[in-house]
Scaffold this active site. Sequence first.
Site, PDB file in Angstrom:
ATOM      1  N   ARG A  41     -10.155  31.904 123.320  1.00  0.00           N
ATOM      2  CA  ARG A  41     -10.334  33.264 123.859  1.00  0.00           C
ATOM      3  C   ARG A  41      -9.739  34.280 122.883  1.00  0.00           C
ATOM      4  O   ARG A  41      -8.962  33.922 121.998  1.00  0.00           O
ATOM      5  CB  ARG A  41      -9.654  33.378 125.228  1.00  0.00           C
ATOM      6  CG  ARG A  41     -10.375  32.549 126.272  1.00  0.00           C
ATOM      7  CD  ARG A  41      -9.898  32.868 127.669  1.00  0.00           C
ATOM      8  NE  ARG A  41     -10.640  32.057 128.635  1.00  0.00           N
ATOM      9  CZ  ARG A  41     -10.644  32.259 129.934  1.00  0.00           C
ATOM     10  NH1 ARG A  41      -9.922  33.244 130.449  1.00  0.00           N
ATOM     11  NH2 ARG A  41     -11.350  31.485 130.739  1.00  0.00           N
TER      12      ARG A  41
ATOM     13  N   ASP B 109     -10.008  29.235 138.917  1.00  0.00           N
ATOM     14  CA  ASP B 109     -10.940  30.029 138.114  1.00  0.00           C
ATOM     15  C   ASP B 109     -11.269  31.344 138.815  1.00  0.00           C
ATOM     16  O   ASP B 109     -11.243  31.423 140.044  1.00  0.00           O
ATOM     17  CB  ASP B 109     -12.216  29.207 137.869  1.00  0.00           C
ATOM     18  CG  ASP B 109     -13.007  29.715 136.675  1.00  0.00           C
ATOM     19  OD1 ASP B 109     -12.498  30.591 135.943  1.00  0.00           O
ATOM     20  OD2 ASP B 109     -14.145  29.238 136.477  1.00  0.00           O
ATOM     21  N   GLY B 110     -11.579  32.362 138.007  1.00  0.00           N
ATOM     22  CA  GLY B 110     -12.046  33.632 138.566  1.00  0.00           C
ATOM     23  C   GLY B 110     -11.080  34.792 138.449  1.00  0.00           C
ATOM     24  O   GLY B 110     -11.341  35.863 139.005  1.00  0.00           O
TER      25      GLY B 110
ATOM     26  N   GLY C 285     -10.488  36.651 135.812  1.00  0.00           N
ATOM     27  CA  GLY C 285     -11.128  37.729 135.052  1.00  0.00           C
ATOM     28  C   GLY C 285     -12.091  38.514 135.928  1.00  0.00           C
ATOM     29  O   GLY C 285     -12.082  39.753 135.936  1.00  0.00           O
TER      30      GLY C 285
ATOM     31  N   ARG D 143     -12.477  23.647 142.908  1.00  0.00           N
ATOM     32  CA  ARG D 143     -12.686  24.664 141.884  1.00  0.00           C
ATOM     33  C   ARG D 143     -13.070  25.959 142.583  1.00  0.00           C
ATOM     34  O   ARG D 143     -13.987  25.983 143.397  1.00  0.00           O
ATOM     35  CB  ARG D 143     -13.783  24.288 140.880  1.00  0.00           C
ATOM     36  CG  ARG D 143     -13.905  25.358 139.786  1.00  0.00           C
ATOM     37  CD  ARG D 143     -14.768  24.972 138.627  1.00  0.00           C
ATOM     38  NE  ARG D 143     -14.657  25.997 137.575  1.00  0.00           N
ATOM     39  CZ  ARG D 143     -14.733  25.773 136.274  1.00  0.00           C
ATOM     40  NH1 ARG D 143     -14.932  24.554 135.835  1.00  0.00           N
ATOM     41  NH2 ARG D 143     -14.622  26.760 135.400  1.00  0.00           N
TER      42      ARG D 143
ATOM     43  N   GLU E 176      -9.609  24.506 125.394  1.00  0.00           N
ATOM     44  CA  GLU E 176     -10.683  25.407 124.953  1.00  0.00           C
ATOM     45  C   GLU E 176     -10.308  26.877 125.164  1.00  0.00           C
ATOM     46  O   GLU E 176     -10.858  27.765 124.508  1.00  0.00           O
ATOM     47  CB  GLU E 176     -11.985  25.078 125.695  1.00  0.00           C
ATOM     48  CG  GLU E 176     -12.626  23.755 125.274  1.00  0.00           C
ATOM     49  CD  GLU E 176     -11.859  22.515 125.743  1.00  0.00           C
ATOM     50  OE1 GLU E 176     -11.163  22.591 126.781  1.00  0.00           O
ATOM     51  OE2 GLU E 176     -11.943  21.472 125.065  1.00  0.00           O
ATOM     52  N   ASN E 177      -9.373  27.142 126.072  1.00  0.00           N
ATOM     53  CA  ASN E 177      -8.957  28.531 126.289  1.00  0.00           C
ATOM     54  C   ASN E 177      -8.243  29.128 125.069  1.00  0.00           C
ATOM     55  O   ASN E 177      -8.130  30.352 124.954  1.00  0.00           O
ATOM     56  CB  ASN E 177      -8.058  28.665 127.530  1.00  0.00           C
ATOM     57  CG  ASN E 177      -8.777  28.491 128.847  1.00  0.00           C
ATOM     58  OD1 ASN E 177      -8.210  28.004 129.824  1.00  0.00           O
ATOM     59  ND2 ASN E 177     -10.055  28.887 128.921  1.00  0.00           N
ATOM     60  N   TRP E 178      -7.800  28.274 124.146  1.00  0.00           N
ATOM     61  CA  TRP E 178      -7.230  28.803 122.893  1.00  0.00           C
ATOM     62  C   TRP E 178      -8.269  29.622 122.131  1.00  0.00           C
ATOM     63  O   TRP E 178      -7.915  30.427 121.276  1.00  0.00           O
ATOM     64  CB  TRP E 178      -6.725  27.668 121.990  1.00  0.00           C
ATOM     65  CG  TRP E 178      -5.478  26.985 122.474  1.00  0.00           C
ATOM     66  CD1 TRP E 178      -5.371  25.704 122.919  1.00  0.00           C
ATOM     67  CD2 TRP E 178      -4.151  27.530 122.530  1.00  0.00           C
ATOM     68  NE1 TRP E 178      -4.069  25.416 123.271  1.00  0.00           N
ATOM     69  CE2 TRP E 178      -3.310  26.517 123.041  1.00  0.00           C
ATOM     70  CE3 TRP E 178      -3.598  28.782 122.225  1.00  0.00           C
ATOM     71  CZ2 TRP E 178      -1.935  26.713 123.241  1.00  0.00           C
ATOM     72  CZ3 TRP E 178      -2.232  28.976 122.423  1.00  0.00           C
ATOM     73  CH2 TRP E 178      -1.422  27.945 122.919  1.00  0.00           C
TER      74      TRP E 178
ATOM     75  N   ARG F  89     -18.468  23.007 137.637  1.00  0.00           N
ATOM     76  CA  ARG F  89     -18.311  22.111 136.486  1.00  0.00           C
ATOM     77  C   ARG F  89     -16.841  21.755 136.351  1.00  0.00           C
ATOM     78  O   ARG F  89     -15.976  22.384 136.963  1.00  0.00           O
ATOM     79  CB  ARG F  89     -18.850  22.772 135.208  1.00  0.00           C
ATOM     80  CG  ARG F  89     -18.261  24.136 134.925  1.00  0.00           C
ATOM     81  CD  ARG F  89     -18.774  24.722 133.594  1.00  0.00           C
ATOM     82  NE  ARG F  89     -18.353  26.106 133.447  1.00  0.00           N
ATOM     83  CZ  ARG F  89     -19.074  27.172 133.819  1.00  0.00           C
ATOM     84  NH1 ARG F  89     -20.268  27.005 134.347  1.00  0.00           N
ATOM     85  NH2 ARG F  89     -18.600  28.392 133.674  1.00  0.00           N
TER      86      ARG F  89
HETATM   87  C1  IPE Z   1     -11.326  26.312 133.271  1.00  0.00           C
HETATM   88  O1  IPE Z   1     -11.767  27.609 133.419  1.00  0.00           O
HETATM   89  C2  IPE Z   1      -9.910  26.314 132.764  1.00  0.00           C
HETATM   90  C3  IPE Z   1      -8.901  26.844 133.671  1.00  0.00           C
HETATM   91  C4  IPE Z   1      -9.098  27.237 134.895  1.00  0.00           C
HETATM   92  C5  IPE Z   1      -7.582  26.925 133.135  1.00  0.00           C
HETATM   93  P1  IPE Z   1     -12.654  28.323 132.316  1.00  0.00           P
HETATM   94  O2  IPE Z   1     -12.985  29.675 132.850  1.00  0.00           O
HETATM   95  O3  IPE Z   1     -11.978  28.258 131.004  1.00  0.00           O
HETATM   96  O4  IPE Z   1     -13.951  27.396 132.263  1.00  0.00           O
HETATM   97  P2  IPE Z   1     -15.417  27.683 131.749  1.00  0.00           P
HETATM   98  O5  IPE Z   1     -15.280  28.272 130.387  1.00  0.00           O
HETATM   99  O6  IPE Z   1     -16.012  28.637 132.713  1.00  0.00           O
HETATM  100  O7  IPE Z   1     -16.086  26.358 131.775  1.00  0.00           O
HETATM  101  C1  IPE Z   2      -9.015  31.372 135.175  1.00  0.00           C
HETATM  102  O1  IPE Z   2      -9.633  32.610 135.235  1.00  0.00           O
HETATM  103  C2  IPE Z   2      -7.750  31.397 134.347  1.00  0.00           C
HETATM  104  C3  IPE Z   2      -7.899  30.791 133.030  1.00  0.00           C
HETATM  105  C4  IPE Z   2      -8.941  30.129 132.604  1.00  0.00           C
HETATM  106  C5  IPE Z   2      -6.779  30.922 132.129  1.00  0.00           C
HETATM  107  P1  IPE Z   2     -10.636  33.119 134.132  1.00  0.00           P
HETATM  108  O2  IPE Z   2      -9.868  33.896 133.117  1.00  0.00           O
HETATM  109  O3  IPE Z   2     -11.445  32.000 133.581  1.00  0.00           O
HETATM  110  O4  IPE Z   2     -11.536  34.087 134.978  1.00  0.00           O
HETATM  111  P2  IPE Z   2     -13.098  34.303 134.874  1.00  0.00           P
HETATM  112  O5  IPE Z   2     -13.732  32.951 134.961  1.00  0.00           O
HETATM  113  O6  IPE Z   2     -13.353  34.957 133.564  1.00  0.00           O
HETATM  114  O7  IPE Z   2     -13.439  35.174 136.035  1.00  0.00           O
HETATM  115 MG    MG Z   3     -13.241  31.187 134.080  1.00  0.00          MG
END
Ligand code: IPE
Ligand code: IPE
Ligand code: MG
Length: 237
Positions: A68, A17-18, A20, A185, A64-66, A191
Amino acid sequence: MSTNQKNRVSHVAIIMDGNGRWAQKRALPRSMGHKQGAETVKEIARAANELGIGFLTLYAFSTENWNRPKEEVDTLMGLLRQYLKSDFSELNKNNIRIRFIGEREMLAPDIAASMEQLENETAANTGMTLCLAVSYGARQEIAGAARRLASLVKKGDISESDIDIKLFSDMLYTKDMPDPDILIRTSGEKRLSNYLLWQLAYSEMFFSDTLWPDFKPQELRDIINEFYSRERRYGKV
Ligand code: IPE
Ligand code: IPE
Ligand code: MG
């Protein structure tokens, strides 16, 4: 402290994660964070293989990323497509076995086909198994297992009383994998975001403030060292 067979690290699961926020901090588009994050995947997979870890499971894209914005989903799928076609061949050379878990029917047909091809090409490799969770959701996985068991009972192949932890586990994507010893994580969030809910029942959890594109092999090694100093009790005294 002991590093015997009992607490050897056979499976590490990571919520990457992170990406973005890494890009935001540099005033770059989020897509650049994902691109850099994909580089980290290669670096960490290589390091984990060298450390002798049996299984590395990486959360790359959740069900759930679908939800976005389409542009971001397209970027992520584009990156995945590119990696499937080129960059994973390096992993193959390193004797790494690749597999994917998640809802494949949601993916573009060419991506699903490349995944299958990679799994087949690397099936005989004897090094680490790199498992990528793509379009993965643990609740969906568990509901699917329940559905499959119900249909086996209905057909008369098994009886209700056959359903136990082992049989249930056999219905999951991870059926031939050990449960994760370690969950990591990155990015400071604490979470599970629908990741491996069944499999993480007794995993040791590690939360790092590092953003995924900045995560380095040394941090993985530090986490593994800390893991060795923890005592896993599994409910016993
Ligand atoms: C969890 O990260 C999914 C992946 C790392 C692929 P998210 O960024 O989607 O999770 P939330 O929305 O912060 O819970
Ligand atoms: C994790 O990074 C990658 C995916 C969930 C696909 P994010 O895209 O969730 O990055 P943040 O949490 O927005 O920084
Ligand atoms: Mg994230």
